[in-house]
Design an enzyme around this catalytic site. Structure first.
Site, PDB file in Angstrom:
ATOM      1  N   ARG A  18      34.853 -67.469  40.164  1.00 45.16           N
ATOM      2  CA  ARG A  18      34.913 -66.066  40.600  1.00 45.16           C
ATOM      3  C   ARG A  18      36.168 -65.804  40.889  1.00 45.16           C
ATOM      4  NH1 ARG A  18      29.644 -66.541  44.607  1.00 45.16           N
ATOM      5  NH2 ARG A  18      30.229 -68.582  44.074  1.00 45.16           N
ATOM      6  N   LYS A  25      41.454 -72.890  42.786  1.00 43.00           N
ATOM      7  CA  LYS A  25      40.980 -72.136  43.815  1.00 43.00           C
ATOM      8  C   LYS A  25      41.606 -72.519  45.111  1.00 43.00           C
ATOM      9  CE  LYS A  25      36.501 -72.046  45.499  1.00 43.00           C
ATOM     10  NZ  LYS A  25      35.439 -71.483  45.774  1.00 43.00           N
ATOM     11  N   GLY A 149      22.626 -72.126  52.231  1.00 43.68           N
ATOM     12  CA  GLY A 149      21.327 -72.915  52.813  1.00 43.68           C
ATOM     13  C   GLY A 149      20.629 -72.582  53.778  1.00 43.68           C
ATOM     14  N   ALA A 388      85.407 -52.103  51.544  1.00 49.41           N
ATOM     15  CA  ALA A 388      84.051 -51.954  50.393  1.00 49.41           C
ATOM     16  C   ALA A 388      84.341 -52.136  49.115  1.00 49.41           C
ATOM     17  CB  ALA A 388      83.771 -50.368  51.077  1.00 49.41           C
ATOM     18  N   TYR A 395      81.770 -65.573  37.845  1.00 48.75           N
ATOM     19  CA  TYR A 395      80.944 -66.170  36.723  1.00 48.75           C
ATOM     20  C   TYR A 395      81.800 -65.740  35.454  1.00 48.75           C
ATOM     21  CZ  TYR A 395      76.970 -67.015  33.661  1.00 48.75           C
ATOM     22  OH  TYR A 395      76.182 -67.203  32.749  1.00 48.75           O
TER      23      TYR A 395
HETATM   24  C1  UD1 Z   1      27.099 -75.217  49.613  1.00 45.36           C
HETATM   25  C2  UD1 Z   1      25.829 -75.818  50.263  1.00 45.36           C
HETATM   26  C3  UD1 Z   1      25.164 -74.655  51.266  1.00 45.36           C
HETATM   27  C4  UD1 Z   1      26.212 -73.895  52.118  1.00 45.36           C
HETATM   28  C5  UD1 Z   1      27.299 -73.385  51.372  1.00 45.36           C
HETATM   29  C6  UD1 Z   1      28.061 -72.938  52.343  1.00 45.36           C
HETATM   30  C7  UD1 Z   1      25.155 -77.507  48.893  1.00 45.36           C
HETATM   31  C8  UD1 Z   1      23.844 -78.036  47.936  1.00 45.36           C
HETATM   32  N1  UD1 Z   1      24.861 -76.128  49.458  1.00 45.36           N
HETATM   33  O1  UD1 Z   1      26.638 -74.199  48.664  1.00 45.36           O
HETATM   34  O2  UD1 Z   1      23.919 -75.002  51.783  1.00 45.36           O
HETATM   35  O3  UD1 Z   1      25.425 -72.815  52.902  1.00 45.36           O
HETATM   36  O4  UD1 Z   1      27.898 -74.568  50.650  1.00 45.36           O
HETATM   37  O5  UD1 Z   1      29.597 -72.439  51.867  1.00 45.36           O
HETATM   38  O6  UD1 Z   1      26.054 -78.297  49.315  1.00 45.36           O
HETATM   39  N2  UD1 Z   1      32.001 -78.830  45.141  1.00 45.36           N
HETATM   40  C9  UD1 Z   1      32.340 -80.385  44.455  1.00 45.36           C
HETATM   41  N3  UD1 Z   1      31.831 -80.851  43.351  1.00 45.36           N
HETATM   42  C10 UD1 Z   1      30.612 -80.028  42.892  1.00 45.36           C
HETATM   43  C11 UD1 Z   1      30.104 -79.136  43.489  1.00 45.36           C
HETATM   44  C12 UD1 Z   1      30.857 -78.579  44.414  1.00 45.36           C
HETATM   45  O7  UD1 Z   1      33.618 -80.563  44.601  1.00 45.36           O
HETATM   46  O8  UD1 Z   1      30.082 -80.688  41.913  1.00 45.36           O
HETATM   47  C13 UD1 Z   1      32.870 -78.527  45.978  1.00 45.36           C
HETATM   48  C14 UD1 Z   1      33.275 -77.191  45.720  1.00 45.36           C
HETATM   49  O9  UD1 Z   1      34.691 -77.084  45.115  1.00 45.36           O
HETATM   50  C15 UD1 Z   1      33.390 -76.458  47.018  1.00 45.36           C
HETATM   51  C16 UD1 Z   1      32.142 -77.100  47.945  1.00 45.36           C
HETATM   52  O10 UD1 Z   1      31.865 -78.465  47.232  1.00 45.36           O
HETATM   53  O11 UD1 Z   1      34.292 -76.657  47.687  1.00 45.36           O
HETATM   54  C17 UD1 Z   1      30.996 -76.348  47.784  1.00 45.36           C
HETATM   55  O12 UD1 Z   1      30.321 -76.079  46.683  1.00 45.36           O
HETATM   56  P1  UD1 Z   1      29.622 -74.879  46.199  1.00 45.36           P
HETATM   57  O13 UD1 Z   1      29.151 -74.780  44.887  1.00 45.36           O
HETATM   58  O14 UD1 Z   1      30.634 -73.684  46.413  1.00 45.36           O
HETATM   59  O15 UD1 Z   1      28.354 -74.987  47.163  1.00 45.36           O
HETATM   60  P2  UD1 Z   1      27.299 -73.775  47.736  1.00 45.36           P
HETATM   61  O16 UD1 Z   1      26.677 -73.196  46.423  1.00 45.36           O
HETATM   62  O17 UD1 Z   1      28.412 -72.465  48.189  1.00 45.36           O
HETATM   63 CA    CA Z   2      30.676 -71.865  48.085  1.00 45.07          CA
END
Ligand code: UD1
Ligand code: CA
Length: 475
Positions: A18, A25, A149, A388, A395
């Site tokens: 996004r 990011k 969550g 001035a 160069y």
């Molecule tokens: C997650 C939480 C959610 C919480 C929210 C808060 C889970 C399942 N859910 O959701 O409960 O309310 O954050 O912002 O954890 N990432 C990885 N590898 C992956 C997936 C994600 O490194 O395979 C990293 C992303 O880069 C990010 C973070 O984990 O920095 C959170 O992942 P994201 O997909 O944004 O989780 P949310 O759906 O926002």
């Molecule tokens: Ca997130």
């Protein structure tokens, strides 16, 4: 409470779709510092024993940025090549802590939430240490609808987290949401991660399922944190909100330290700027960037952009001066509209006036260039005066050459100094001179053509013009 220094994982493997960006990011900047650097910095300030960044997309670029700022290898990297959820991300980091014992605390952060402070990280680790379930997390009540969550409680006990896509309409009414930061004993983490299943709406391994496991041990502890502190960045609207918040915090800290800001809302100070001395005065639309520092009593007037510059006490920067990778000595007077490019050293009591540009130039104590000049690759001695329109011709299209102007020399207006060349101590260069040879100490250099005065010429010219106009068709 005796604190152990936690192991810290930073999840940052996600694509960040996004953001609509070619840049990872977590490398987008908040107050001039990449988001992931904020997170790593806070983890270290909280006493982290080891920080492991979990990277996937653009892992090489992110690793290079971390190495450059924290030292090569200071932040360990675990690669999650396929993003199969936050639970999977943490699984990928476990080999990095293989040798650690089960009772160590692991704090799990996300790389896209830069405003979380080190005190909160320490509080989270302490809560984990005190929790019989060996787990704590941060909860928050968002100020707007967020697909977070939800914390499901039964008789006050936290029993599970339900992800937004999996939640029933009733569960979506729950105000307490998961902020996405956890502390958990390594032993529990090892055991519980191994049991995760992707039987959910997203088909991912959810880290949040660990909360249900903790419920069997008595329930994880939830610490409520203000939404502004835990808010994550998903798109550039979030980024600007987080950036504004970070800058407000930075400005308030400097104002409390004795810095006046006429309009804090339009004063932009990067996170790595400092120190800023007492009684500095900052006008609107001032940008202090990079590793800039200001001594005491410095005035920075409207529209100045100062990047990686060390500014000594009582310097006066008048409006719209642009300074980069340079050093300004005490009481120097700069601007309005001066431009110091990299490698400029302006010593104490020196003056640079409007439309003066310097580059790799050393203006020694009390020297002056008050109007319209280009001074590049030059050394300008103490008390020298640059008229001035003076230009150092440094160069020739191929190489760059040095101009040396010794102490007390006087360079008349509209002179060119064709480098390499030296003007000796206390020498004079007459106005309009093109200096191509060294000028000895105390001499006068002059290359002007001799002036000729033609007596009465102007009167005769005007008379002739007037006569021409009176004759028909003479226009
Ligand atoms: C997650 C939480 C959610 C919480 C929210 C808060 C889970 C399942 N859910 O959701 O409960 O309310 O954050 O912002 O954890 N990432 C990885 N590898 C992956 C997936 C994600 O490194 O395979 C990293 C992303 O880069 C990010 C973070 O984990 O920095 C959170 O992942 P994201 O997909 O944004 O989780 P949310 O759906 O926002
Ligand atoms: Ca997130």
């Amino acid at each position: 409470m005796s604190r152990q220094s936690p192991l810290v994982f930073v999840m940052a493997a996600g694509l960040g779709t996004r953001m609509k960006s070619d840049l990872a990011k977590v490398l987008h900047k908040v107050a001039g510092r990449p988001m992931i650097h904020w997170v790593v910095g806070a983890a270290r300030a909280a006493g982290a024993k080891k920080v492991v960044a979990i990277l996937g997309h653009q892992s090489d670029t992110v690793k290079a940025a971390l190495d450059a700022s924290f030292g090569a290898g200071a932040v360990e990297v675990a690669i999650q090549s396929e993003q199969r959820g936050t639970g999977h991300a943490v699984q990928c980091a476990l080999p990095a802590v293989e040798k650690e014992s089960d009772d160590r605390i692991v704090v799990i952060l996300t790389g896209d939430a830069p405003l979380l402070g080190s005190e909160r990280i320490a509080e989270l680790a302490d809560a984990c240490a005190a929790s019989p379930a060996g787990m704590a997390l941060l909860s928050t009540v968002p100020d707007r609808d967020m697909p977070y969550g939800r914390l499901v409680r039964e008789n006050g006990k936290l029993v599970k987290i339900v992800e937004h896509p999996d939640a029933t309409p009733e569960q979506r009414q729950i105000k307490d949401t998961n902020a996405g930061f956890y502390a958990i004993k390594l032993g529990h983490l090892r055991r519980d991660l191994a049991t995760l299943k992707a039987n959910n709406a997203k088909g991912e391994l959810y880290l949040t399922d660990l909360v249900a496991h903790a419920a069997e041990r008595g329930g994880a502890t939830a610490i409520d944190a203000p939404f502004t502190e835990v808010t994550g960045v998903n798109d550039r609207v979030d980024l600007s909100a987080v950036d504004a918040h970070a800058r407000r915090r930075i400005n308030e800290a400097w104002m409390r330290a004795g810095v006046t800001m006429v309009d804090p809302a339009s004063t932009y100070i990067d996170a790595d700027v400092g120190p800023i001395g007492q009684d500095c005065w900052l006008a609107p639309n001032v940008c202090l960037r990079g590793k800039t520092s200001l001594g005491a009593g410095v005035r920075v007037d409207v529209g100045c952009v100062i990047t990686d510059v060390s500014v000594a006490d009582n310097v006066n920067l008048k409006p719209y001066s642009i300074m980069t990778e340079s050093a300004l000595g005490a009481r120097a007077q700069i601007g309005p509209f001066s431009h110091c490019r990299p490698g400029s050293r302006i010593d104490e009591d020196a003056h640079l006036g409007n439309f003066v540009e310097t580059k790799k130039t050393h203006m020694m104590a009390g020297s002056k260039a008050n109007h319209l000049a280009y001074l590049g690759d030059a050394s300008i001695g103490a008390r020298a005066n640059i008229g001035a329109g003076t230009i150092t011709c440094n160069y020739d299209g191929v190489g760059k050459y040095q101009t040396t102007i010794e102490a007390g020399a006087f360079i008349g207006s509209d002179s060119q100094l064709v480098a390499p060349v030296t003007v000796g101590r206390d020498a004079y260069v007459g106005s309009g001179t093109t200096v191509t040879k060294d000028v000895p100490r105390g001499a006068l250099a002059l290359t002007r053509v001799k002036q000729v005065n033609v007596e009465g010429w102007a009167d005769r010219f005007r008379e002739a013009q007037a006569k021409r106009k009176k004759t028909p068709n003479g226009d």
